[in-house]
Design a protein around this motif. Structure first.
Motif: not given
Ligand SMILES: [Zn+2]
Lengths: 240, 337
Positions: B167-172, B140-141, B179-181, B215-218
């Motif tokens: 982090e990208a996994y949590d955001k998408i 995650g970090g 739910n997080y995570p 970019g992938l996340k966006s």
């Protein structure tokens, strides 16, 4: 009884070793030290000055808040780990009470820790012959509310302790006859902390000993505002 | 015969309070992990002040359990080790203060360890490490490719330029209403979906070993928001599979690029995202199709997340080198190799 006492709840760091009222070692830093760096070396040095090993200590005394969250956690973590690992009794004393002990005998000492936006962590204590008796409970409070609570007391007998320059202005406006002891003239003193601790009951459950923050975190506060309730049955931390 | 070494180790860099007793750097006598996930789920992510408060609540209980389960006393210990970075400063400080206090009280040598190095050395509990080896650290970090030349000798070959992969996994995941995570559930959905959305694979053409996931996340978030606006229902499993497909392509591309210039016998994958089933399968099949004579090492699931056992493993190497710290150790939140 040999007491090791320390306080890192505010900017100054203080450590003392006291035996039956006699101060064997006392360190008080006025310059800003990083508490996490200095606390253990300072404890080590104090014990050396007192010519004692840490195993000789009979009681550990710590100022357990309120104050700087990180600062209070540093002293509390050291104190509880030390008491736990050496199997020694532990006493937590309010950081405000420690500050109040800097007041004058016969006065109503009102320690205030500036918590920004005209708020403070504050309480009130009567000082008489070495005793520091709480009369208004420690709390996170707006200065206006604090002035209301103090309205019942003789303003001439009130002594504000540990006052920041900003809070001093507010106090001078509202209670011009009260005495003000500025932060720089009221350093927390671990020798006085040791004396306050000797009469207190040791902590029953050292594992459960945590700082007295007197405030929820912002995240928890906002979460509760949204209508969530703590039902007291949820364990948020679990062993896996 | 070399005498056994017992290290009491501490880890509190984020939202797990963990204390372990490790023998000779490769045997776990105890590894207590108190996780705060349930608490931070209330807020959709780790809140540093809340995490610090929980660490104080847990720390002595964890020490007690670790000592009890290992059936050791302080006299049996040879050293105390602690994570001093990277991580959340308030969280790190609790482990550091407790470790320093135990070391001081029992007159034990103190070792300050790097959390990232700890993750990599969680592989020591699986097999004997042969130098040099390559480590893909995914959590995650962090997202890093690290070349380990000799015991405790690290060279970072590639790093993320923006988000860490976890982090990208949590955001998408948040966009998908998970739910997080979110990592585990996205991985599960990806397993049943198809890669139909063709999300961008950032930087795979570039001749460097760095990663980028923003970019992938966006692209992912825009796709979902656009569908919401036109009231189109997208298949969640296909979304997850498409996201994960892109992530794995990026990770695999950079990892094998690194292995071409730095051939090794062992590839270690560590950190929370090393628990990802898709990643495990994909790396294994890539090694097979490329006919590489290389061992792929994943720590057991329990050692992928943050834990003190891994700190005991890296600390053993420091112990052997007499790399000891004094009582002035402080947290270093942005520590790297
Ligand atoms: Zn980690």
């Amino acid at each position: 009884m040999k007491i090791l006492a320390f306080d890192t709840s505010n900017k100054p760091l203080t450590v003392a070793v006291v035996e039956d009222g006699k101060v064997l070692a006392h360190m008080e830093s006025t310059e800003i030290k990083t508490h996490s760096v200095s606390i253990l070396p300072d404890i080590q040095e104090s014990l050396k000055t007192a010519n004692l090993s840490v195993n000789d200590i009979d009681l550990i005394a710590v100022a357990d808040g309120p104050g700087s969250y990180t600062g209070v956690r540093i002293a509390v973590t050291v104190a509880k780990t030390l008491a736990f690992t050496l199997n020694k009794p532990l006493v937590g004393v309010s950081s405000l009470r420690v500050l109040a002990a800097n007041g004058t005998d016969g006065k109503l000492a009102v320690p205030v820790i500036d918590a920004r936006n005209d708020n403070a962590f504050a309480g009130a204590y009567i000082l008489k012959s070495n005793e520091v008796v709480n009369v208004i409970a420690d709390q996170h409070i707006s200065m206006d509310k604090l002035f209301e609570l103090l309205a019942n007391y003789d303003e001439n007998n009130i002594q504000f302790v540990n006052v920041s320059e900003h809070l001093a202005e507010l106090i001078q406006n509202k209670m011009p006859n009260a005495e003000i002891i500025l932060t720089k003239d009221s350093l927390p003193n671990a020798a006085k902390l040791a004396n306050l601790a000797k009469d207190e009951q040791p902590v029953k459950d050292i594992d459960a000993f945590v700082p007295t923050y007197l405030r929820l975190t912002q995240a928890e506060h906002d979460w509760m505002e949204k209508g969530h309730k703590e039902d007291g049955n949820i364990s948020y931390v679990e062993e896996i | 015969m070399k005498e056994d070494t017992l290290i009491l180790s501490f880890e509190s860099s984020c939202d797990e309070t963990s204390v372990a007793v490790i023998k000779n750097g490769n045997k776990i006598l105890s590894n207590i992990i108190a996780t705060q996930i349930k608490s931070h789920q209330r807020f959709g992510g780790v809140v540093p002040e809340v995490a610090s408060r929980h660490h104080v609540e847990e720390i002595t209980k964890c020490i007690q359990m670790a000592m009890d389960e290992a059936e050791v006393s302080y006299d049996d210990l040879d050293a105390v080790a602690v994570t001093y970075g990277p991580g959340l400063v308030g969280s790190l400080l609790i482990g550091i203060m407790a470790a320093k206090t135990v070391a001081f009280a029992h007159n034990l040598p103190l070792i300050k360890s790097n959390h990232l190095a700890g993750h990599i050395y969680s592989a020591s509990f699986v097999t004997e490490l042969k130098y040099p080896f390559m480590a893909l650290l995914v959590s995650g970090g962090h997202t890093e490719l690290v070349y380990v030349k000799a015991p405790g000798d690290f060279e970072t070959l590639g790093d993320t330029r923006d988000d860490a992969v976890g982090e990208a996994y949590d955001k998408i995941g948040r966009v998908l209403g998970i739910n997080y995570p979110a990592g585990k559930e996205v991985d599960r959905l990806a397993g049943i979906g198809k890669d139909t959305f063709n999300f961008p694979r950032a930087m795979v053409q570039e001749d460097n070993l760095d990663f980028s996931f923003s970019g992938l996340k966006s692209a992912f978030i825009n796709t979902v928001h656009h569908a919401d606006q036109v009231h189109e229902e997208l298949n969640k499993a296909d979304l997850a599979a498409s996201f994960q497909g892109a992530v794995l392509d990026i990770l695999v591309n950079k990892t094998f690029r690194a292995l071409k210039t730095h051939p090794v016998q062992q590839l270690v994958v560590a950190g929370g995202v090393a628990a990802n089933q898709g990643l495990r399968k994909r790396l294994a099949s890539e090694i097979e199709t490329r006919k590489l004579d290389m061992d792929l090492i994943f720590p057991p699931l329990r050692l992928c997340g943050d834990n003190a056992a891994m700190i005991g493993a890296i600390a053993q190497i420091q112990y052997d080198k007499k790399d000891f710290a004094d009582l002035t150790v402080n947290a270093d939140p942005s520590l790297d190799f």
